[in-house]
Design an enzyme around this catalytic site. Structure first.
Site, mmCIF file in Angstrom:
data_model
loop_
_atom_site.group_PDB
_atom_site.id
_atom_site.type_symbol
_atom_site.label_atom_id
_atom_site.label_comp_id
_atom_site.label_asym_id
_atom_site.label_seq_id
_atom_site.Cartn_x
_atom_site.Cartn_y
_atom_site.Cartn_z
ATOM 1 C CG ASP A 177 -2.321 0.532 0.905
ATOM 2 O OD1 ASP A 177 -2.437 1.364 -0.005
ATOM 3 O OD2 ASP A 177 -3.285 0.138 1.596
ATOM 4 C CD1 TRP A 211 -4.305 3.362 -3.240
ATOM 5 C CD2 TRP A 211 -3.444 5.298 -2.538
ATOM 6 N NE1 TRP A 211 -3.992 3.216 -1.918
ATOM 7 C CE2 TRP A 211 -3.458 4.383 -1.462
ATOM 8 C CE3 TRP A 211 -2.957 6.583 -2.327
ATOM 9 C CZ2 TRP A 211 -2.996 4.722 -0.194
ATOM 10 C CZ3 TRP A 211 -2.492 6.907 -1.070
ATOM 11 C CH2 TRP A 211 -2.518 5.998 -0.021
ATOM 12 C CG ASP A 232 -9.214 2.126 -1.277
ATOM 13 O OD1 ASP A 232 -9.182 2.244 -0.047
ATOM 14 O OD2 ASP A 232 -8.251 1.743 -1.947
#
Length: 674
Positions: A177, A211, A232
């Site tokens: 992440d 992302w 997300d």
């Protein structure tokens, strides 16, 4: 998987104490790896991993950080994979997300699994998963902490040590992440972990989860096996649609061993309809996206397993050629996306973005197939094959997808002709008043359809009556049977959506019986009141929102219903209106009786300085007003739209072109004059 709003706040809080943090940990930052492995600076990822998009499960959407995320739950998912046939369908990875570790490393700087959740450690879980013929995935962040507000340790500055721990435990997949990244260059952070994983000597699929902020599709093909292209996903039509639109243009960057990742599947989580979940699964498959189940399989419905386990759709995703589907056309929300397959066939998705049934059509030539006398067309949800003379078309229900695989093979004659069912006229019904509807049955095949009959059925108590013939002796290629119907909802029927079904039966020239079915919804409506009404107080026909539900007379708030705040734009508070989140569409029935929509529009103050959106008003499918891109720094903008004569008015908020993160938008003081 993180809540995108709180995560955005965390990732932007870049601390000035970076050096002190690294010093306190006794580790060097990513710019200097923990040890010199002699690895080349940019080795290619020709490692034979992820040659098709990874398939599996991730627990985040099911459990978040709740106590139920534990060893027993993870083992139970592995059991379900085997017992429910998901393993046989191709799902391999059982992946742990955040919250598996303790908040602090041990005295040697090692990660420590939470003993309450994983009393036997991660290796024991990996051994169990491996015993089922499956693989285990794990999670950390390319920062000093993970994305959880509890502050679990990230891998920044600990890449080689953490990678070795993962390898020693038997981990097969790493999701990496992007939170608390201390402003360190993304390519450097993710490349360092690539090299650390390589140094372990264990084959570990590497999922880059930054992302899409730094366009990883442009640089990460030799860094990771897959990379997130968006923020997300959440369990809503608007969120899924926004992410789909961001990922579709990136087709050229995907291929074996390097995939665009539009985030996990929401299928079965409850925020969308079965039709929408089939679209979600169809479009992820035609995009060659990783298929990572995000729903709680312990309580999943039979319908959820039916969608997730459709082997014909999975075969599209897993095709070894590794092509991501490309957009052929998208006019008016009627999408045609075609995917080249290794055997020379094409998988074609006819995807209806709109809130009403739409005819979507293309041709075999347009999707790249060679000229032929006829083609075999396989419906991947109905599991039936037909022949077509070259037209690929269907009337697709609202938010639905027809997914077909078309090939120029010589065996087309063994299949009955494809027929297209169509609708003409409005599916809006006022109680007690007959509504006129015309249906069509059109032969798309090279061979004629014989003994054709059609039937329209509605809810119990409704009157559905044909006023013209419902049968034909034969339909040659391109010819249609048109039938007019009178449809009446009984007086007192509540407003809302009601299911109707059109079904055609016919025979091929060789006598094979075939049928085609078109489910669609009729909507019972009431005329709008005369005068001026607040749109926050009127019933709507449909409402889609990018995060949580549309809120009446409050802001969007968070994901739960009723959690909004007073509508506030630029410090000005409004008592009435609609609180939404891009991508959003709210549709009203105006019955050709209204003239004007007015509102004060802008980004709600509840997201601080974040959010970019654009507002649009549509009348009967035509855009009649728009604002351009608005930001939180701008005061409310007046918006007026002439909707004279329109039967349907739709209020749309788009994401301003940069994704839906923090896009809380207000239709403040929104009014309809009739």
């Amino acid at each position: 998987m993180r809540h995108l709003h709180t995560r955005t706040i965390r990732r932007r809080m870049v601390t000035a104490l970076t050096v002190l943090l690294f010093a306190a940990s006794g580790a060097a930052p990513a710019v200097a790896a923990e040890e010199d492995t002699g690895s080349p600076a940019s080795p290619a990822l020709a490692d034979g991993l992820a040659l098709t998009p990874p398939m599996g499960f991730n627990n985040w959407n099911s459990t978040h950080c709740r106590a139920e995320f534990n060893e027993s739950m993870v083992k139970g998912i592995a059991d379900i994979f085997v017992d429910k046939g998901l393993k046989d369908a191709g799902y391999q990875y059982v992946n742990l997300d955040d919250c598996w570790a303790l908040p602090d490393r041990d005295a040697d700087g090692k990660l420590v699994p939470d003993p309450a959740r994983f009393p036997n450690g991660i290796k024991a879980v990996a051994d169990y998963v491996h015993s089922k013929g499956l693989k285990l995935g794990i999670y950390t962040s390319a920062g000093t902490k993970t994305c959880s507000s509890s502050g679990f340790p990230g891998a920044l500055g600990h890449e080689y040590s953490d990678a070795q721990q993962f390898a020693d435990w038997g981990v097969d997949y790493l999701k990496y992440d992007n939170c608390n990244n201390q402003g360190v260059d993304a390519k450097l952070r993710y490349t360092t972990m690539r090299d650390a994983l390589k140094a372990t000597g264990r084959p570990i699929v590497y999922s880059i989860c930054e992302w899409g902020q730094n366009k990883p599709w442009e640089w990460a093909a030799d860094v990771g096996h897959l990379w997130r292209t968006t923020g997300d996903i959440s369990d809503s039509w608007g969120s899924m649609l926004s992410i789909l639109k961001q990922n579709l243009p990136l087709a050229a960057h995907a291929g074996p061993g390097h995939w665009n990742d539009p985030d996990m599947l929401e299928v079965g989580n409850g925020g969308m309809t079965a039709t929408e979940y089939r679209s979600h699964f169809s479009m992820w498959s035609v995009m060659a996206a990783p298929l990572l189940i995000g729903s709680d399989l312990r309580s999943a419905s039979a319908q959820t397993f039916e969608i997730l386990g459709n082997k014909e759709v999975i075969a599209v995703d897993q095709d070894p050629l590794g092509k991501q589907g490309s957009v052929v056309s998208s006019e008016g929300g009627r999408w045609v996306v075609a995917k080249e397959m290794k055997d020379g066939s094409r998988t074609v998705a006819l995807f209806n973005e709109s809130s009403s049934p739409q005819r979507i059509a293309t041709t075999t030539a347009a999707v790249g197939l060679p000229a032929a006398d006829a083609y075999t067309l396989r419906d991947l949800w109905r599991h039936r094959s037909y022949n077509t003379a070259g037209t690929i078309s269907a009337t697709v229900p609202a938010h639905g997808t027809v997914l077909v695989r078309v090939s120029a093979d010589r065996g087309w004659r063994q299949h009955p002709p494809a027929v297209e069912l169509g609708l003409d006229g409005s599916t809006l019904v006022q109680t007690g008043t007959p509504a006129a509807l015309t249906t069509t049955v059109t032969d798309l095949g090279r061979t004629p359809a014989r003994q054709v009959s059609v039937r329209l059925s509605g809810p119990e108590g409704w009157t559905v009556r044909a006023t013209t013939p419902t049968s034909a002796t034969a339909l040659p290629t391109g010819r249609s049977l048109r039938t007019k119907w009178s449809v009446t909802a009984p007086p007192g029927t509540p407003t809302g959506s009601y299911d109707l079904t059109l079904k055609a039966s016919y025979r091929s020239p060789t006598g094979v019986r075939a049928d085609s079915t078109l489910p669609f919804a009729a909507t019972v409506v009431v005329p709008p009141p005369s005068g001026t009404s607040g749109l926050g107080d009127l019933p709507w026909l449909s409402a889609a929102n990018g995060y949580g539900p549309v809120e009446r007379n409050t802001s969007n708030g968070e994901s739960a219903a009723g959690d909004g705040h007073p509508l506030t734009i630029g410090g000005v508070v409004y008592a009435k209106g609609l609180g939404v989140h891009a991508e959003s569409a709210v549709e009203y029935y105006t019955g050709a009786a209204c003239e004007t929509v007015t509102a004060q529009v802008g980004v709600d103050d509840e997201k601080g300085a974040n959010g970019t959106v654009a507002f649009e008003v549509w009348a009967d499918g035509t855009k009649v007003a728009s604002t351009g891109v608005l930001t939180n720094a701008m005061p409310a903008q007046p918006l007026t739209a002439d909707v004279t004569g329109a039967r349907l008015v739709r209020l749309v908020v788009t994401d301003g072109g940069d994704g839906i993160d923090s896009d809380h938008a207000d239709w403040a003081d929104a009014q309809l004059s009739c």
